[in-house]
Scaffold this motif. Structure first.
Motif, short mmCIF file in Angstrom:
data_model
loop_
_atom_site.label_atom_id
_atom_site.label_comp_id
_atom_site.label_asym_id
_atom_site.label_seq_id
_atom_site.Cartn_x
_atom_site.Cartn_y
_atom_site.Cartn_z
N GLY A 136 16.09 1.00 -9.98
CA GLY A 136 15.15 2.10 -9.77
C GLY A 136 14.91 2.32 -8.27
N PRO A 138 12.38 1.77 -6.27
CA PRO A 138 11.82 0.73 -5.39
C PRO A 138 12.89 -0.20 -4.82
CG PRO A 138 10.46 0.99 -7.34
CD PRO A 138 11.69 1.81 -7.57
N MET A 153 7.64 0.80 2.34
CA MET A 153 8.04 1.35 1.04
C MET A 153 7.58 2.80 0.93
SD MET A 153 9.61 -1.04 -0.78
CE MET A 153 9.36 -0.81 -2.53
N ASP A 154 6.34 3.02 1.31
CA ASP A 154 5.79 4.38 1.28
C ASP A 154 6.64 5.35 2.09
OD1 ASP A 154 3.69 4.90 -0.28
OD2 ASP A 154 2.15 4.76 1.28
P1 AMP Z 1 11.80 5.11 -10.67
O1 AMP Z 1 11.40 4.39 -11.94
O2 AMP Z 1 13.12 4.71 -10.19
O3 AMP Z 1 11.60 6.60 -10.76
O4 AMP Z 1 10.78 4.60 -9.57
C1 AMP Z 1 9.41 4.80 -9.77
C2 AMP Z 1 8.64 3.58 -9.32
O5 AMP Z 1 8.61 3.57 -7.92
C3 AMP Z 1 7.18 3.58 -9.75
O6 AMP Z 1 7.04 3.00 -11.00
C4 AMP Z 1 6.55 2.70 -8.69
O7 AMP Z 1 6.69 1.35 -9.05
C5 AMP Z 1 7.42 2.94 -7.46
N1 AMP Z 1 6.83 3.85 -6.47
C6 AMP Z 1 6.55 5.15 -6.59
N2 AMP Z 1 6.06 5.66 -5.44
C7 AMP Z 1 6.03 4.63 -4.56
C8 AMP Z 1 5.64 4.49 -3.20
N3 AMP Z 1 5.18 5.53 -2.49
N4 AMP Z 1 5.74 3.28 -2.63
C9 AMP Z 1 6.21 2.24 -3.33
N5 AMP Z 1 6.60 2.30 -4.61
C10 AMP Z 1 6.52 3.48 -5.22
#
Ligand code: AMP
Ligand code: MN
Ligand code: MN
Ligand code: MN
Length: 280
Positions: A136, A138, A153-154
């Motif tokens: 994913g 992250p 990360m942000d």
């Molecule tokens: P995905 O499942 O690949 O769409 O990734 C979504 C996940 O990214 C969410 O469940 C969060 O855990 C993480 N996420 C979303 N926005 C952020 C952010 N700004 N900073 C860190 N992690 C994030």
């Protein structure tokens, strides 16, 4: 009506984008005196068997769980499903399709990052770091951070990964209606996860909940850390207006986020029906 039970019905393990293996998440829940737990990894059931076995050993009540990425109108939303039969055929084929969409998406995201962030093999690196073929966002953010392409990360999400940015990949997630159908067939209940995190107006949120409820959705996540009082008020209003059960969870991913601990879930509204009552 709400019993005094300590619960956490939304958290993640290394099966998706968490940093602890499923059994360690459960051990941490036990330390935090959680009595009712669900592990809700993104679009995968890979952690369920391990988590359930650990919960049984430690005397924690365990509900099967998953956090599905779904589409509703033009929006990508998250729906938590709880208490379903994890071996039901309809669920297994849904999860297969979601993982396949995730893998295609991850490869496309990797190609985009190789260009946009001037990287080599972003997909392979995220796959290696996560130990998954469908990492994913992250995991890509962590690779970007390790290679000093971003400050945090942000920053990785804001600069590359979120909708509208150069490495965002639109993905054919299951529709909200189909996801509800599958979970209902498998005896589970559906919950709209973190409803305030989609940037929906009050009117749009209500339109979503109207559809959700009419398609058989039953729960709304109202007890989550960090809600503003006005947001909490809006969600409590929605519980009543759309006759929904209340759910809650920490959305724990890692002990590294010291401000967000497993099992730290605000209480459900006293007048609300807790989601586990929909499973009895
Ligand atoms: P995905 O499942 O690949 O769409 O990734 C979504 C996940 O990214 C969410 O469940 C969060 O855990 C993480 N996420 C979303 N926005 C952020 C952010 N700004 N900073 C860190 N992690 C994030
Ligand atoms: Mn996540
Ligand atoms: Mn989510
Ligand atoms: Mn989550």
């Amino acid at each position: 009506m709400v019993t005094d039970i300590k619960f956490d019905l939304h958290c993640h393990s290394t099966a998706s984008d968490g940093s602890l293996p499923p059994a360690d998440v459960v051990a941490l829940a036990a330390q935090a005196n959680v009595q009712l737990l669900s592990l809700t990894d993104h679009d995968t059931l890979a952690g369920q068997v391990e988590a359930r076995a650990a919960a049984e050993k430690l005397g924690i009540e365990f509900l099967s769980g998953i956090e599905l990425s779904v589409t509703w109108e033009k929006h990508e939303l998250h729906m938590v499903a709880l208490g379903f039969d994890p071996e039901h055929d309809a669920i297994l084929s849904l999860v297969d399709a979601q993982l396949c969409a995730r893998e295609t998406r991850a490869k496309a995201m990797g190609k985009k990052l190789d260009k946009a962030a001037v990287m080599v093999g972003a997909y392979d690196k995220a796959a290696a770091l996560s130990g998954q073929s469908a990492p994913g966002r992250p995991w890509f953010a962590k690779v970007l951070l390790e290679e000093n392409k971003v400050r945090s990360m942000d920053h990785a999400f804001n600069r590359f990964l979120k909708q509208g940015q150069s490495a965002f990949v639109r993905t054919p997630w299951v529709s909200l209606q189909d996801a509800i159908d599958v979970i209902t067939q498998a005896g589970g209940v559906c919950v709209i996860a973190h409803p305030t995190r989609y940037g929906l107006t009050r009117t749009k949120l209500r339109a979503l909940l109207k559809d959700f409820q009419s398609w058989g959705g039953q729960g709304l996540e109202v007890a989550t850390p960090g809600l503003h009082v006005n947001q909490r008020k809006l969600l409590e209003e929605c519980l009543v207006d759309f006759d929904l059960y209340a759910s809650g969870g920490s959305d724990f991913h890692t002990p590294a986020q010291s401000w967000l601990t497993l099992g730290s879930v605000p209480p459900l509204p006293t007048s609300a029906r807790p989601i586990w009552q929909a499973l009895i």
